[in-house]
Design a protein around this motif. Structure first.
Motif, short mmCIF file in Angstrom:
data_model
loop_
_atom_site.label_atom_id
_atom_site.label_comp_id
_atom_site.label_asym_id
_atom_site.label_seq_id
_atom_site.Cartn_x
_atom_site.Cartn_y
_atom_site.Cartn_z
N PHE A 1 -47.38 -15.78 -71.35
CA PHE A 1 -48.10 -15.38 -70.93
C PHE A 1 -48.73 -14.20 -71.54
O PHE A 1 -48.06 -13.00 -71.00
N SER A 2 -48.51 -13.71 -73.17
CA SER A 2 -48.49 -13.32 -74.05
C SER A 2 -50.18 -12.15 -73.38
O SER A 2 -51.24 -13.48 -73.46
N LEU A 3 -49.91 -10.99 -73.88
CA LEU A 3 -51.89 -10.51 -73.91
C LEU A 3 -52.04 -9.56 -75.16
O LEU A 3 -51.44 -9.09 -75.40
N LYS A 4 -53.33 -10.04 -75.74
CA LYS A 4 -53.37 -9.71 -77.16
C LYS A 4 -54.20 -8.58 -76.71
O LYS A 4 -55.13 -8.46 -76.23
N PHE A 5 -54.26 -7.42 -77.46
CA PHE A 5 -54.84 -6.29 -77.35
C PHE A 5 -55.44 -5.92 -76.52
O PHE A 5 -56.16 -5.23 -74.98
N GLU A 6 -54.30 -5.43 -75.77
CA GLU A 6 -53.97 -4.73 -74.29
C GLU A 6 -54.70 -3.46 -73.62
O GLU A 6 -56.02 -3.48 -72.77
N ASN A 7 -54.37 -3.00 -74.94
CA ASN A 7 -54.69 -1.57 -75.02
C ASN A 7 -56.33 -1.01 -74.93
O ASN A 7 -57.16 -0.74 -74.64
N MET A 8 -57.09 -2.31 -76.06
CA MET A 8 -58.48 -2.38 -76.19
C MET A 8 -58.91 -3.26 -74.94
O MET A 8 -60.16 -2.81 -74.25
N ILE A 9 -58.58 -3.27 -73.97
CA ILE A 9 -59.38 -4.52 -73.10
C ILE A 9 -59.11 -3.39 -71.76
O ILE A 9 -59.73 -3.01 -70.90
N ILE A 10 -57.52 -2.55 -72.02
CA ILE A 10 -58.01 -1.68 -70.77
C ILE A 10 -59.15 -0.10 -70.92
O ILE A 10 -59.83 -0.19 -70.00
N GLU A 11 -59.00 -0.10 -72.27
CA GLU A 11 -59.71 0.90 -72.77
C GLU A 11 -61.81 0.43 -72.60
O GLU A 11 -62.75 0.95 -72.01
N SER A 12 -62.13 -1.07 -72.42
CA SER A 12 -63.22 -1.50 -72.41
C SER A 12 -63.41 -2.01 -70.89
O SER A 12 -64.52 -1.54 -70.33
N TYR A 13 -62.21 -2.68 -70.48
CA TYR A 13 -62.96 -3.03 -69.08
C TYR A 13 -61.98 -2.03 -67.63
O TYR A 13 -62.00 -2.19 -66.87
N LYS A 14 -61.32 -1.27 -68.12
CA LYS A 14 -60.54 -0.03 -66.84
C LYS A 14 -59.54 -0.98 -66.29
O LYS A 14 -59.48 -0.83 -65.12
N HIS A 15 -59.11 -2.28 -66.84
CA HIS A 15 -58.14 -3.08 -66.29
C HIS A 15 -57.43 -3.82 -67.60
O HIS A 15 -57.23 -4.35 -68.14
N ARG A 16 -55.74 -4.10 -66.65
CA ARG A 16 -54.89 -5.09 -67.83
C ARG A 16 -54.46 -5.86 -66.66
O ARG A 16 -54.54 -5.64 -65.73
N PRO A 17 -54.93 -6.55 -66.75
CA PRO A 17 -54.36 -8.44 -66.48
C PRO A 17 -53.69 -8.52 -66.05
O PRO A 17 -52.09 -7.72 -66.84
N ASN A 18 -52.98 -8.33 -65.08
CA ASN A 18 -52.08 -9.07 -64.11
C ASN A 18 -51.28 -10.34 -64.83
O ASN A 18 -51.62 -11.47 -65.20
N LEU A 19 -49.98 -10.34 -64.40
CA LEU A 19 -48.76 -11.57 -63.99
C LEU A 19 -49.84 -13.00 -63.25
O LEU A 19 -50.09 -12.11 -62.65
N PRO A 20 -49.59 -13.86 -63.49
CA PRO A 20 -49.75 -15.29 -63.16
C PRO A 20 -49.01 -14.87 -60.98
O PRO A 20 -50.49 -15.05 -60.51
N GLU A 21 -48.06 -14.50 -61.04
CA GLU A 21 -47.78 -14.17 -59.35
C GLU A 21 -47.87 -13.13 -58.89
O GLU A 21 -48.62 -12.72 -57.65
N ASN A 22 -48.85 -12.38 -59.55
CA ASN A 22 -49.77 -10.94 -59.00
C ASN A 22 -51.58 -10.97 -59.57
O ASN A 22 -52.12 -9.28 -59.21
N LEU A 23 -51.75 -11.67 -59.05
CA LEU A 23 -53.43 -11.36 -59.96
C LEU A 23 -54.19 -11.23 -58.12
O LEU A 23 -53.44 -11.54 -57.53
N THR A 24 -55.32 -10.87 -58.65
CA THR A 24 -55.64 -9.87 -57.39
C THR A 24 -57.31 -10.04 -58.49
O THR A 24 -57.96 -11.17 -58.92
N THR A 25 -58.46 -9.19 -57.05
CA THR A 25 -59.83 -10.42 -56.82
C THR A 25 -59.81 -9.09 -59.08
O THR A 25 -61.42 -9.75 -59.04
N ARG A 26 -60.03 -8.07 -58.90
CA ARG A 26 -60.26 -7.05 -60.32
C ARG A 26 -59.95 -8.30 -61.24
O ARG A 26 -60.42 -8.11 -62.41
N ASP A 27 -58.38 -9.80 -61.53
CA ASP A 27 -58.28 -10.43 -62.65
C ASP A 27 -59.44 -11.29 -62.56
O ASP A 27 -60.05 -11.38 -63.66
N VAL A 28 -60.20 -11.89 -61.64
CA VAL A 28 -61.23 -12.88 -61.38
C VAL A 28 -62.48 -12.16 -61.85
O VAL A 28 -63.36 -12.39 -62.32
#
Length: 276
Positions: free
Chosen positions: A176-203
């Motif tokens: 479950f590798s994540l590409k462009f992590e810094n760009m995602i955080i910058e654009s959406y203000k959230h870093r996707p969680n790992l599968p076992e730690n999913l939250t409403t914010r991931d949805v």
């Protein structure tokens, strides 16, 4: 019959997402309320002893269930519902009048997931070349048509969803590798969680990414230059200011063109500001 324009497809998709999200959020709220009422160490016993029997599931065994898994499955289900609506959006795009004939059938010959198959058909249609369907669409084209960051987000969560629905995350060997992590955080203000730690914010992030993909894709459904020429002829009797406002609004609202793209088109098209 109402004219089908790119904006109609995008609006329908957002409406579908909104309906699904509302239902799932109510389920999530109900689950949280239940676990607030019953402590985690007694909740599954209460389900087994009282609620299961009350609602006709007398043989339902709940002793082995882990309360912390409830929300995880709700979030995974939500991801799956969003994915199903995204597939329907892709079908609507393939049905769009500017696509090649038999576009759905042609899309089966393309490589990749549903989104990439759809983008391949769009690309082939824009170039009026059916043979492009059988060629793997480049990463650059995918990112240009759908959005670099958005595609990375969708690929990440789709991998999680597919792993769960094809054997389970516990057995999955997926990376479950994540590409462009810094760009995602910058654009959406959230870093996707790992599968076992999913939250409403991931949805929410998954939904946001798909909404932006829909807008990006719909903005690329037609060759915009002939549209500009038609609009110039339509509004040729207007003053320069009114013509500019009318064409700008039409391109932005109906064809989902960005301000930057409209500014470029305005400069390139002498007819737009001049007289015919």
């Amino acid at each position: 019959m109402r004219e089908t324009i790119p904006r109609n497809i995008e609006i329908l998709f957002r409406k579908d997402l909104g309906e699904v999200t509302t239902y799932i959020h109510f389920i999530e709220i109900s689950t949280k309320e239940f676990f607030e009422r019953y402590p985690a160490n007694t909740a599954t016993d209460h389900i087994h002893i009282e609620l299961a029997k009350k609602y006709g599931h007398r043989r339902l065994q709940s002793h082995h269930l882990k309360p912390e898994k409830f929300n995880q499955f709700i979030h995974l289900s939500h991801l799956a519902f969003i994915n199903s609506r995204a597939d329907a959006f892709c079908d609507d795009v393939l049905d769009f009048s500017s696509m090649l004939p038999n576009s759905k059938k042609l899309s089966r010959e393309a490589e990749g997931d549903k989104l990439r198959k759809t983008l391949t058909v769009i690309y082939a249609s824009r170039h009026n070349d059916r043979n492009l369907i059988r060629k793997k669409i480049s990463k650059t084209i995918v990112e240009n048509y759908a959005g670099k960051v958005e595609v990375a987000i969708v690929d990440y969560y789709r991998n999680i969803r597919n792993s769960e629905f094809h054997g389970g995350l516990d057995r999955s060997t997926s990376n479950f590798s994540l590409k462009f992590e810094n760009m995602i955080i910058e654009s959406y203000k959230h870093r996707p969680n790992l599968p076992e730690n999913l939250t409403t914010r991931d949805v929410i992030l998954y939904s946001q990414a798909w909404q932006n993909i829909a807008k990006n894709v719909c903005s690329n459904l037609v060759d915009i230059n002939p549209i500009v020429e038609q609009l110039c002829r339509k509004y040729k009797s207007k003053t320069s200011k009114r013509r500019n406002n009318a064409i700008t609004n039409k391109l932005e609202q109906d064809y989902l063109q960005s301000k930057e793209k409209i500014d470029i088109l305005r400069v390139q098209t002498n007819q737009w500001l001049g007289s015919l």
